[in-house]
Each structure stands twice: as structure tokens, then as C-alpha cells.
Write a protein that holds these residues in place. Sequence first.
Motif, mmCIF file in Angstrom:
data_model
loop_
_atom_site.group_PDB
_atom_site.id
_atom_site.type_symbol
_atom_site.label_atom_id
_atom_site.label_comp_id
_atom_site.label_asym_id
_atom_site.label_seq_id
_atom_site.Cartn_x
_atom_site.Cartn_y
_atom_site.Cartn_z
ATOM 1 N N TYR A 40 0.837 -1.203 0.000
ATOM 2 C CA TYR A 40 0.000 0.000 0.000
ATOM 3 C C TYR A 40 0.874 1.256 0.000
ATOM 4 O O TYR A 40 0.616 2.206 -0.735
ATOM 5 N N GLN A 41 1.893 1.254 0.838
ATOM 6 C CA GLN A 41 2.786 2.414 0.908
ATOM 7 C C GLN A 41 3.510 2.640 -0.419
ATOM 8 O O GLN A 41 3.660 3.776 -0.865
ATOM 9 N N ASP A 42 3.938 1.549 -1.051
ATOM 10 C CA ASP A 42 4.595 1.667 -2.355
ATOM 11 C C ASP A 42 3.638 2.257 -3.392
ATOM 12 O O ASP A 42 4.020 3.140 -4.174
ATOM 13 N N LEU A 43 2.414 1.760 -3.396
ATOM 14 C CA LEU A 43 1.413 2.275 -4.330
ATOM 15 C C LEU A 43 1.135 3.760 -4.059
ATOM 16 O O LEU A 43 1.049 4.561 -5.000
ATOM 17 N N ALA A 44 1.022 4.112 -2.790
ATOM 18 C CA ALA A 44 0.742 5.503 -2.428
ATOM 19 C C ALA A 44 1.884 6.424 -2.874
ATOM 20 O O ALA A 44 1.641 7.507 -3.416
ATOM 21 N N GLN A 45 3.114 5.988 -2.661
ATOM 22 C CA GLN A 45 4.255 6.811 -3.065
ATOM 23 C C GLN A 45 4.334 6.945 -4.583
ATOM 24 O O GLN A 45 4.592 8.029 -5.097
ATOM 25 N N ALA A 46 4.115 5.845 -5.289
ATOM 26 C CA ALA A 46 4.154 5.886 -6.755
ATOM 27 C C ALA A 46 3.055 6.800 -7.293
ATOM 28 O O ALA A 46 3.288 7.604 -8.208
ATOM 29 N N THR A 47 1.868 6.682 -6.718
ATOM 30 C CA THR A 47 0.750 7.524 -7.149
ATOM 31 C C THR A 47 1.043 8.992 -6.854
ATOM 32 O O THR A 47 0.767 9.861 -7.684
#
Length: 175
Positions: free
Chosen positions: A99-106
Motif C-alpha cells: 500500500y505504501q509503495d502504491l501511495a508513493q508511486a501515485t
Amino acid sequence: MRKILFLVLILVLAFQAQAFADTQKMAVVSLDKLLKDSEIGQVAYKQLEEKFKSAKAKMEVQQKELESLKQSLQKQSLVLSLEAKQDKELEFKRKVRDYQDLAQATQRKMQAEQQKLGTPVMEAVKEAVDSYAKKNTVTAVFDKRSSGFLYVDDTVDVTNEVLLEMNRAFRAGKK
């Protein structure tokens, strides 16, 4: 004689300073308001929202999934064996990391897109401010927020006039 000459010199300088001050006009604008309320700014904002609507929805789904997994883990923590509990905790940590990776990428993608969409808006602001300043013989225009002014009289705030100028230019460019 010296005192009279000194007094005359001071009076001349005072009148020159007053004449200089009368010819110099300053104004302030609210950059936030121009970006948010201008037609071109609203179009850019809607484009940004539309582009990242699905990514935000995906993040919300993952966030809800994490919440339910966390609650499940808390409820079952007393009845699970140590090994099963560790497995569930590892799964939860992995999903949090995803989730954190997705949030940072987004977030990075949104910032890049915001920069891309914001450039024409900032150019429109600059053109509108330049046009207003030239038409009204304004010497300097400052951003109300970041100028460092603690107080600005409303009579020097030309945000609404610049906003009208921006919207006129945007409509003219659309045609």
C-alpha cells in the motif's frame, strides 16, 4: 545661511520622494485564488482529478482491506498459534508495504502530472498579471501570501481584476 540651505535641501528631497512615491504603484494578488478560481485552473484541476480517480479508488480499496485485516488480526490474536499469528502479521506487513509503495508511486505521478498541467496555468497567470500591470501602470505585483507582507490594504489587492483578465484570455484562446 547654512541652516536655510539645509532646510531647503531637505524640503526638495522630501518633495522628490513624495513625487517618486506618487508615480510608483504596487499591487498584490492571491495566487491561490487565481489558480483555484480561474477557468483554466479549474479545467486543469478536473483533468488531474479525472486522471487519478481510478488510482485513488484502488488505494481506498487497499486501505479498507488493510483495516479489516488489522481488525481480524486483533480479534484472532488470542486464539491463533504463535506460528499462525506470525504468518498473519507478516501478511499484514507485506500488504502495508504494498500500500505504501502504491501511495508513493501515485503521489509521484500526481506531482509530475500537476507540474505538467500547472505550467500553462502559471503562464496564464503571468500573462494576465503582466497585462493588468501594463494597462494600469503598476510598477510591482506581489503574491499576497508569500510576499512577506503582514498587512495589505484591500485597495491594492487586484486579484479579482487579474482573474477576469485570465478568464477573458482563456475564453479567447478556446474559440
